[in-house]
Write a protein that holds these residues in place. Structure first.
Motif, PDB file in Angstrom:
ATOM      1  N   VAL A   1       0.852  -1.187   0.000  1.00 48.05           N
ATOM      2  CA  VAL A   1       0.000   0.000   0.000  1.00 48.05           C
ATOM      3  C   VAL A   1       0.892   1.242   0.000  1.00 48.05           C
ATOM      4  O   VAL A   1       1.898   1.302   0.728  1.00 48.05           O
ATOM      5  CB  VAL A   1      -0.914   0.010   1.236  1.00 48.05           C
ATOM      6  N   THR A   2       0.525   2.214  -0.819  1.00 51.94           N
ATOM      7  CA  THR A   2       1.307   3.443  -0.889  1.00 51.94           C
ATOM      8  C   THR A   2       0.372   4.656  -0.864  1.00 51.94           C
ATOM      9  O   THR A   2      -0.840   4.527  -0.654  1.00 51.94           O
ATOM     10  CB  THR A   2       2.201   3.447  -2.139  1.00 51.94           C
TER      11      THR A   2
ATOM     12  N   ARG B   1      -7.235   0.552  -6.060  1.00 49.84           N
ATOM     13  CA  ARG B   1      -6.542   0.359  -4.781  1.00 49.84           C
ATOM     14  C   ARG B   1      -5.194   1.057  -4.865  1.00 49.84           C
ATOM     15  O   ARG B   1      -4.477   0.897  -5.862  1.00 49.84           O
ATOM     16  CB  ARG B   1      -6.297  -1.126  -4.479  1.00 49.84           C
ATOM     17  N   PRO B   2      -4.818   1.861  -3.855  1.00 51.62           N
ATOM     18  CA  PRO B   2      -3.522   2.544  -3.891  1.00 51.62           C
ATOM     19  C   PRO B   2      -2.383   1.588  -3.517  1.00 51.62           C
ATOM     20  O   PRO B   2      -1.712   1.740  -2.502  1.00 51.62           O
ATOM     21  CB  PRO B   2      -3.692   3.648  -2.850  1.00 51.62           C
ATOM     22  N   VAL B   3      -2.196   0.584  -4.373  1.00 53.74           N
ATOM     23  CA  VAL B   3      -1.245  -0.496  -4.109  1.00 53.74           C
ATOM     24  C   VAL B   3      -0.290  -0.606  -5.286  1.00 53.74           C
ATOM     25  O   VAL B   3      -0.719  -0.603  -6.445  1.00 53.74           O
ATOM     26  CB  VAL B   3      -1.988  -1.832  -3.892  1.00 53.74           C
ATOM     27  N   LEU B   4       0.988  -0.707  -4.982  1.00 54.69           N
ATOM     28  CA  LEU B   4       1.998  -0.928  -6.011  1.00 54.69           C
ATOM     29  C   LEU B   4       2.243  -2.430  -6.118  1.00 54.69           C
ATOM     30  O   LEU B   4       2.639  -3.076  -5.142  1.00 54.69           O
ATOM     31  CB  LEU B   4       3.290  -0.193  -5.640  1.00 54.69           C
ATOM     32  N   LEU B   5       1.982  -2.984  -7.295  1.00 49.53           N
ATOM     33  CA  LEU B   5       2.172  -4.406  -7.551  1.00 49.53           C
ATOM     34  C   LEU B   5       3.516  -4.604  -8.238  1.00 49.53           C
ATOM     35  O   LEU B   5       3.780  -3.980  -9.277  1.00 49.53           O
ATOM     36  CB  LEU B   5       1.062  -4.945  -8.461  1.00 49.53           C
ATOM     37  N   ILE B   6       4.334  -5.472  -7.691  1.00 50.76           N
ATOM     38  CA  ILE B   6       5.649  -5.730  -8.270  1.00 50.76           C
ATOM     39  C   ILE B   6       5.740  -7.215  -8.590  1.00 50.76           C
ATOM     40  O   ILE B   6       5.608  -8.066  -7.710  1.00 50.76           O
ATOM     41  CB  ILE B   6       6.775  -5.305  -7.323  1.00 50.76           C
ATOM     42  N   MET B   7       5.966  -7.522  -9.866  1.00 51.21           N
ATOM     43  CA  MET B   7       5.972  -8.901 -10.318  1.00 51.21           C
ATOM     44  C   MET B   7       7.247  -9.224 -11.074  1.00 51.21           C
ATOM     45  O   MET B   7       7.627  -8.508 -12.005  1.00 51.21           O
ATOM     46  CB  MET B   7       4.772  -9.175 -11.227  1.00 51.21           C
TER      47      MET B   7
ATOM     48  N   CYS C   1       3.582 -15.845  -0.061  1.00 56.22           N
ATOM     49  CA  CYS C   1       4.913 -15.345   0.286  1.00 56.22           C
ATOM     50  C   CYS C   1       4.792 -14.051   1.091  1.00 56.22           C
ATOM     51  O   CYS C   1       3.807 -13.324   0.984  1.00 56.22           O
ATOM     52  CB  CYS C   1       5.746 -15.063  -0.967  1.00 56.22           C
ATOM     53  N   THR C   2       5.806 -13.771   1.869  1.00 60.05           N
ATOM     54  CA  THR C   2       5.977 -12.472   2.509  1.00 60.05           C
ATOM     55  C   THR C   2       7.346 -11.947   2.126  1.00 60.05           C
ATOM     56  O   THR C   2       8.254 -12.722   1.802  1.00 60.05           O
ATOM     57  CB  THR C   2       5.863 -12.574   4.035  1.00 60.05           C
TER      58      THR C   2
ATOM     59  N   ARG D   1       3.459   1.860   2.923  1.00 58.53           N
ATOM     60  CA  ARG D   1       2.579   1.975   4.084  1.00 58.53           C
ATOM     61  C   ARG D   1       2.345   0.611   4.744  1.00 58.53           C
ATOM     62  O   ARG D   1       2.282   0.503   5.965  1.00 58.53           O
ATOM     63  CB  ARG D   1       1.238   2.585   3.664  1.00 58.53           C
ATOM     64  N   GLU D   2       2.211  -0.406   3.908  1.00 56.66           N
ATOM     65  CA  GLU D   2       1.953  -1.754   4.432  1.00 56.66           C
ATOM     66  C   GLU D   2       2.222  -2.778   3.337  1.00 56.66           C
ATOM     67  O   GLU D   2       1.730  -2.632   2.204  1.00 56.66           O
ATOM     68  CB  GLU D   2       0.494  -1.881   4.889  1.00 56.66           C
TER      69      GLU D   2
END
Length: 268
Positions: free
Chosen positions: A42-43, A60-66, A215-216, A245-246
């Motif tokens: 979350v960003t 959603r204010p989320v950055l997805l990294i793949m 995964c974490t 943020r999280e």
């Protein structure tokens, strides 16, 4: 042959005087063996908003990294390449009906052929980076990307429980389809402002996952100085400046993918 003939019924790829085929040649492109490692966080939505075109709403204010290791790429003669995608969950709202998907902020890849095709023909924001194959020691995963020997991205993860049969089935719903959005921007030639072409693009991918695990992990951005990496400094610096943020649960997935170039199109 007249390359300038826009009604010749053919699709051309540079160098256009050699390479041309009927549009039906741009169809379904199988990838026989893919390993996908994904993490998100979350960003700040206000800061993220400045990089998303107004035709899209952030869901959603989320950055997805793949990270993805692609083997058995049929259109490359069964070869392979690796990529790192940074994306945002969005909804396209400028058309007659809303479409949900992910808007790619940047796609790093380590071979020229997929970069050129994805940029020119599908508007995917692809640039080059050195991306070694992911490393696994026990339940620990490691991914990195560099340019000219300078590492600018690292992702460290720990593998947890395997997905249940129901969770895996949910991943594979609707052919495991992932809708990608991009922006195809081609500038005018010479010292002239503005684009020769500027448009939103739609490019779906179908997936069949055979296994997946939770995964974490965490991500580290190392911003190079402008002289160290003048062509991508702004990209890396902008992503690194987005606050974490999280962290959300990530995943390790294995399966096959099919690029649906036959369904790709420009958006109004």
């Amino acid at each position: 042959m007249r390359i300038s003939n826009r009604d010749d019924g053919l699709t051309h790829r540079m160098p256009a005087h050699f390479r041309h085929w009927t549009p039906s040649g741009l169809g379904m492109c199988p990838y026989d063996d893919c390993t996908t490692i994904e993490l998100s966080y979350v960003t700040d939505e206000t800061r993220l908003r400045q990089y998303i075109p107004e035709e899209f709403t952030i869901t959603r204010p989320v950055l997805l990294i793949m990270y993805e290791k692609c083997n058995g790429v049929q259109w490359m003669g069964g070869s392979q390449y690796s990529l790192i995608a940074v994306s945002v969950q969005v909804q396209y709202t400028a058309g007659s009906e809303p479409i949900d998907g992910v808007y790619h902020l940047v796609l790093w890849e380590n071979k020229a052929e997929p970069i050129l095709g994805g940029r020119e023909e599908a508007g995917m924001p692809k640039v080059f980076a050195d991306i070694p194959e992911y490393r696994r020691i026990g339940d620990n995963l490691s991914v990195n990307a560099s340019h000219e020997g300078r590492t600018f991205f690292e992702m460290e993860l720990s593998i947890g429980r395997a997905y249940s049969a129901d969770e895996l089935a949910t991943l594979n719903t609707n052919n495991g389809r992932a809708v990608q959005f991009g922006w195809r921007y081609i500038p005018k030639i010479g010292p002239y402002a503005g684009p020769a072409l500027s448009e939103a693009t739609y490019y779906p991918v179908d997936n069949t996952y055979t296994s997946a695990s939770v995964c974490t992990g965490s991500v580290t951005w190392t911003v190079p100085s402008l002289p160290q990496h003048p062509t991508q400094h702004d990209i890396i610096a902008a992503l690194a400046a987005l606050p974490v943020r999280e962290y959300l649960p990530g995943s390790l997935r294995k399966g096959t993918s099919t690029m649906r170039m036959d369904l790709a199109r420009s958006l109004p």
